[in-house]
Design a protein around this motif. Structure first.
Motif, short mmCIF file in Angstrom:
data_model
loop_
_atom_site.label_atom_id
_atom_site.label_comp_id
_atom_site.label_asym_id
_atom_site.label_seq_id
_atom_site.Cartn_x
_atom_site.Cartn_y
_atom_site.Cartn_z
N ILE A 1 -3.94 -4.36 -4.79
CA ILE A 1 -3.09 -4.61 -3.63
C ILE A 1 -2.87 -6.18 -3.77
CG2 ILE A 1 -2.53 -4.78 -1.27
CD1 ILE A 1 -4.09 -2.27 -1.04
N ALA A 2 -3.99 -6.88 -4.17
CA ALA A 2 -4.01 -8.40 -4.27
C ALA A 2 -3.17 -8.78 -5.38
CB ALA A 2 -5.46 -9.00 -3.98
N SER B 1 -11.00 2.99 -2.14
CA SER B 1 -9.57 3.00 -2.30
C SER B 1 -9.12 2.98 -0.86
CB SER B 1 -9.05 4.00 -3.23
OG SER B 1 -9.32 5.12 -2.72
N PHE B 2 -7.73 2.81 -0.79
CA PHE B 2 -7.04 2.91 0.68
C PHE B 2 -5.99 3.77 0.70
CE2 PHE B 2 -9.43 -1.12 0.60
CZ PHE B 2 -9.77 -1.13 1.98
N ASP B 3 -5.68 4.56 1.93
CA ASP B 3 -4.77 5.27 2.01
C ASP B 3 -4.01 5.12 3.41
OD1 ASP B 3 -2.82 7.36 1.60
OD2 ASP B 3 -4.33 9.11 1.69
N LEU B 4 -2.92 5.56 3.55
CA LEU B 4 -2.04 5.56 4.89
C LEU B 4 -2.94 6.76 5.64
CD1 LEU B 4 1.48 5.28 3.59
CD2 LEU B 4 -0.01 3.37 4.68
N LEU C 1 0.80 -1.32 0.04
CA LEU C 1 0.04 0.26 0.00
C LEU C 1 0.96 1.06 -0.01
CD1 LEU C 1 -2.85 1.58 0.28
CD2 LEU C 1 -2.40 1.23 2.82
N THR C 2 2.00 1.27 0.74
CA THR C 2 2.91 2.37 0.77
C THR C 2 3.56 2.76 -0.36
OG1 THR C 2 3.31 1.81 3.23
CG2 THR C 2 4.89 3.32 2.07
N GLU C 3 4.01 1.76 -1.12
CA GLU C 3 4.70 1.74 -2.44
C GLU C 3 3.52 2.27 -3.30
OE1 GLU C 3 6.09 -2.03 -3.03
OE2 GLU C 3 7.86 -1.90 -1.99
N LEU C 4 2.44 1.93 -3.37
CA LEU C 4 1.40 2.34 -4.41
C LEU C 4 0.99 3.86 -4.40
CD1 LEU C 4 -0.63 -1.03 -4.65
CD2 LEU C 4 0.61 -0.13 -6.41
N VAL C 5 0.69 4.01 -2.92
CA VAL C 5 0.54 5.56 -2.66
C VAL C 5 1.71 6.56 -2.91
CG1 VAL C 5 -0.09 7.03 -0.62
CG2 VAL C 5 -1.07 4.93 -0.78
N SER C 6 2.66 5.98 -2.49
CA SER C 6 4.00 6.99 -2.97
C SER C 6 4.08 7.10 -4.42
CB SER C 6 5.33 6.22 -2.37
OG SER C 6 5.65 4.85 -3.07
N GLU C 7 3.68 6.27 -5.35
CA GLU C 7 3.49 6.51 -6.71
C GLU C 7 2.26 7.40 -7.31
OE1 GLU C 7 3.56 2.48 -8.44
OE2 GLU C 7 5.74 2.22 -7.94
N GLY C 8 1.53 7.72 -6.22
CA GLY C 8 0.56 8.79 -6.46
C GLY C 8 -0.89 7.81 -6.88
N GLY C 9 -0.92 6.68 -6.65
CA GLY C 9 -2.11 5.89 -6.62
C GLY C 9 -3.16 6.01 -5.69
N ARG C 10 -4.31 5.19 -5.95
CA ARG C 10 -5.39 5.06 -5.04
C ARG C 10 -5.82 3.73 -5.04
NH1 ARG C 10 -7.83 10.15 -4.05
NH2 ARG C 10 -9.82 9.11 -3.38
N PRO C 11 -4.68 2.89 -4.34
CA PRO C 11 -4.98 1.41 -4.42
C PRO C 11 -6.44 0.78 -3.76
CG PRO C 11 -3.30 2.09 -2.81
CD PRO C 11 -3.64 3.22 -3.76
N THR C 12 -6.84 -0.26 -4.66
CA THR C 12 -7.92 -1.05 -4.10
C THR C 12 -7.49 -2.02 -3.67
OG1 THR C 12 -8.54 -1.76 -6.14
CG2 THR C 12 -9.56 0.45 -5.69
N VAL C 13 -8.46 -3.02 -2.87
CA VAL C 13 -8.30 -4.52 -2.82
C VAL C 13 -7.72 -5.09 -3.81
CG1 VAL C 13 -9.23 -6.45 -1.87
CG2 VAL C 13 -9.93 -4.21 -0.74
#
Length: 261
Positions: free
Chosen positions: A39-40, A70-73, A24-36
């Motif tokens: 991430i899966a 989506s998820f965020d820190l 999640l951290t890596e995806l968010v750091s790339e500017g994404g809005r990751p979903t389940v």
């Protein structure tokens, strides 16, 4: 996009949680809005398993679920991570500086950017150093300091112009940049070689190399510098620059920085 991890799930719930949190951290750091689902896919895990782990992390206050699913820190995670980063930078940073100083026989420093100045946080001086007093706690104008360009390594030109919008580029040494555009030109040259060279910009006779340090978010949080006399260091610029960049990369690894191409 982060690479897919080993498809073998960790055997403990803590291991699964850290795996999901890292992705999640890596995806968010790339500017994404990751979903389940995203991430899966990155982890090559069952969606239901990842969903349960995300729910647990959300209940713990470490992540937040947005209205679009989506998820965020969460801010709590950022605060904890930044506190840990600062602690690691002090502990690992001093070791890195000591090794660098011993390798090159020159003074090594770690500085951070504060507005339009850089502030020295850590230092390591070789036994034969003729430097009088400590540089820790000293602030220098970023436009001519040893760490200035390295600390602004990833900043866009417009951001850098904003940093220096009220700064007077007054001469401090024979090669001080006299405008923000000259600063930007030198920074572009630094990026091409992989480290900064600051030759008599802060004061006559002073020569240094510097390299940026990245944190777990992939953001520049500090700069490592090697500082010495122009007559001795200028002939060793490539050697000192490569060693400085390698030391900065080692500290970045200790701070959990994503791998850079």
């Amino acid at each position: 996009m982060p690479p897919a991890r080993d498809s073998t799930a960790p055997s403990t719930s803590m291991g699964r949680g850290m795996d999901v949190l890292t992705a999640l951290t890596e995806l968010v750091s790339e500017g994404g809005r990751p979903t389940v689902a995203e991430i899966a896919r990155v982890l090559d895990r069952e969606r239901s398993q990842v969903s349960r782990t995300l729910a647990t992390l959300a209940e713990s206050g470490l992540i937040e679920r947005r209205s679009d699913r989506s998820f965020d820190l969460a801010w709590r995670w950022y605060a904890t991570a930044q506190e840990l980063t600062a602690q690691r930078m002090r502990v690992h940073g001093l070791t890195v500086l000591q090794n660098l100083s011993a390798e090159l026989g020159e003074a090594a420093f770690l500085s951070v950017l504060q507005g339009a100045t850089t502030l020295t946080m850590l230092e390591s001086l070789p036994a034969a150093s003729r430097m009088i007093g400590s540089w820790i706690g000293r602030a220098y104008p970023a436009y001519c300091s040893d760490a200035g360009r390295a600390a602004l390594w990833d900043a866009a030109d417009d951001e850098i112009r904003a940093v220096f919008q009220t700064t007077e580029f007054s001469p401090q040494g024979p090669r001080t940049p006299l405008s923000v555009e000259e600063f930007l030109t030198r920074l572009d040259e630094d990026r091409g070689r992989g480290y900064s060279i600051v030759d008599q910009e802060a004061e006559p006779g002073l020569y240094s190399v510097a390299a940026p340090v990245w944190d777990f978010r992939g953001e520049v949080v500090a700069a490592i510098q090697v500082v010495g006399a122009h007559e001795t260091m200028s002939a060793r610029a490539a050697e000192c620059g490569a060693a400085c960049a390698s030391a900065a990369a080692a500290l970045s690894d200790a701070l959990g920085a994503p791998r850079r191409a």
